[in-house]
Design an enzyme around this catalytic site. Structure first.
Site, short mmCIF file in Angstrom:
data_model
loop_
_atom_site.label_atom_id
_atom_site.label_comp_id
_atom_site.label_asym_id
_atom_site.label_seq_id
_atom_site.Cartn_x
_atom_site.Cartn_y
_atom_site.Cartn_z
N SER A 182 38.18 45.92 -57.85
CA SER A 182 37.85 46.61 -56.91
C SER A 182 36.14 47.09 -56.80
O SER A 182 35.42 47.37 -55.96
CB SER A 182 38.31 47.86 -56.17
OG SER A 182 38.77 48.61 -57.45
N HIS A 210 42.28 43.39 -52.62
CA HIS A 210 40.99 42.91 -52.06
C HIS A 210 40.96 41.35 -52.01
O HIS A 210 40.02 40.82 -51.54
CB HIS A 210 39.79 43.35 -52.87
CG HIS A 210 39.57 44.82 -53.13
ND1 HIS A 210 38.80 45.42 -52.05
CD2 HIS A 210 40.26 45.71 -53.78
CE1 HIS A 210 38.69 46.62 -52.46
NE2 HIS A 210 39.54 46.79 -53.42
N LYS A 241 42.08 46.88 -45.75
CA LYS A 241 40.96 46.35 -45.70
C LYS A 241 40.81 44.77 -45.17
O LYS A 241 40.48 45.17 -43.77
CB LYS A 241 40.93 45.82 -47.36
CG LYS A 241 41.11 47.16 -48.31
CD LYS A 241 40.87 46.93 -49.64
CE LYS A 241 41.20 48.14 -50.46
NZ LYS A 241 40.70 49.38 -50.31
#
Ligand code: PMP
Length: 404
Positions: A182, A210, A241
């Protein structure tokens, strides 16, 4: 000794505030997607994890509003007893199908997902073998389960093998990595990790917070992208996200996920995802499945931006994803650069120790499918301006020349 003395004596943040260089907990006055407002000033947002630009998509907003009207603003309880809606179940079934897994369950955040799933699986006598750069929630999950922890150097497969080799062969072993790291945007070396997992009879959990929605032809994440989906035992992730919502999930074999569902304290003793979050996530999943052009646009933005930054002479590390770090090397330079970018209307994230190791401090940028060419062009011009003003670009060129 007064237990609160350490708080009164702690002046790190006070000093930053006094120098007007405190960069955290910034209040955004409006959420406009690729643009935002801070202290009444419009800024280009280049520091959000809303990769597909869905948190402002009207379809998500409408489904969240509809679910709120139908079910109310809160689930008012935990999944275990009184906070399970038919919507949670629908999302879990849809996710399992999307990820080609037998079962998935959802938690209220990604952090709670790792905390609950990992602490359920790693007991006192078990070993978690983790990359040094994994997310904090993974480390906390291991601690919560009182498991034994072995950390290997970031993406260093020799070190991973050494750690695996040092564990008694009959002990339970779970290797845990982030799919996409990340802070620096690089990928776990999953092919080699899978080879070692088999060799040492371990299991593998990938936190793909992610990666899902971003990587892979169908958006199933890093495991799809690297062709190892069938070899990865458990996947965890977040809806905060690419899904533009809030919550998290774990997916895997039915028995494993069932076990977690009945052991994870962060699920059993905490209120479930709100109706609005579940509904928005379901709509985001529809979009992830049916609009691959969003992913394509994100990647085209990412490739252009990274190439230009590198051409300007910035060190963007080993990123292969829309998380693009600009390496600063120390805290002072990081805050200075961040401050200049902010003054020019560019919103980025300054990342310092302990989020990264000392010497690896960086400015983290992340791209969105919805950034326009004009916005990225403006941001790159500002990076060049600030890089020249702080004489960073020249220094970086000199360093490259010295090394070559
Ligand atoms: N895992 C990783 C790799 C993350 O980057 C994050 C968010 N920073 C999380 C888990 C936690 O997700 P959430 O924000 O949904 O709690």
């Amino acid at each position: 000794m007064d237990i609160l003395k350490k708080c009164f004596d702690w002046d790190y943040v006070k000093q930053l505030r006094n120098n007007d260089t405190y960069p955290y907990f910034k209040s955004l006055e409006e959420k406009l997607g690729t643009e935002t407002m801070v202290s009444s000033t419009k800024m280009i947002m280049i520091g959000s994890n809303d990769y597909l630009g869905l948190s402002n998509d009207l379809r998500l907003i409408e489904s969240a509003a509809y679910a709120t009207e139908k079910y109310g603003t809160s689930s008012s309880g935990s999944r275990f007893l009184n906070g399970s809606l038919i919507l949670h179940q629908e999302l879990e079934e849809r996710l399992a199908t999307f990820l080609n897994r037998e079962k998935a369950i959802v938690f209220s955040t990604g952090f709670q997902t790792n905390l609950g799933a990992i602490s359920s699986l790693i007991g006192r006598n078990d070993f978690a073998i983790i990359d040094r750069d994994v997310h904090a929630s993974i480390v906390d999950g291991i601690r919560l389960g009182f498991g034994k922890m072995k950390r290997f150097r970031h993406n260093d497969m020799l070190d991973l093998e050494e750690k695996l080799n040092s564990i008694p062969s009959n002990a339970g072993k779970l290797i845990i990595v982030d799919g996409v790291f990340s802070m620096e945007g690089d990928l776990a070396n999953l092919k080699e990790i899978v080879r070692l997992k088999k060799k040492y009879n371990a299991r593998l959990l990938v936190d793909d917070a992610h990666g899902v929605g971003v990587l892979g032809e169908n958006g199933r994440g890093t495991c799809e992208y690297l062709g190892v989906e069938n070899e990865v035992d458990i996947i965890t992730g977040t809806f905060s996200k690419s899904f533009g919502s809030l919550g998290g999930f774990v997916a895997g074999d039915k028995d494993v996920v069932d076990f977690i569902q009945h052991k994870a304290r962060s699920m059993i003793f905490s209120a479930s995802m709100t109706p609005a979050s579940v509904a928005a996530t379901l709509t985001a999943l529809d979009i992830i499945e049916t609009e691959p052009q969003r992913r394509a646009r994100l990647w085209s933005n990412t490739n252009k931006f990274t190439t230009h930054l590198r051409q300007l002479g910035f060190n963007t590390g080993l990123t292969e994803t829309p998380i693009i770090p600009i390496m600063m090397g120390n805290t002072f330079q990081t805050f200075l650069f961040w401050q200049e970018l902010s003054a020019q209307g560019v919103y980025t994230n300054p990342i310092i120790s302990p989020a990264v190791s000392e010497g690896s401090e960086l400015i983290r940028t992340s791209l969105m499918a919805t950034h326009t060419e004009e916005q990225l062009h403006n941001v790159l011009e500002i990076f060049e301006l600030v890089g020249n003003k702080l004489e960073m670009i020249q220094t970086m060129h000199e360093n490259v020349l010295m090394k070559s």
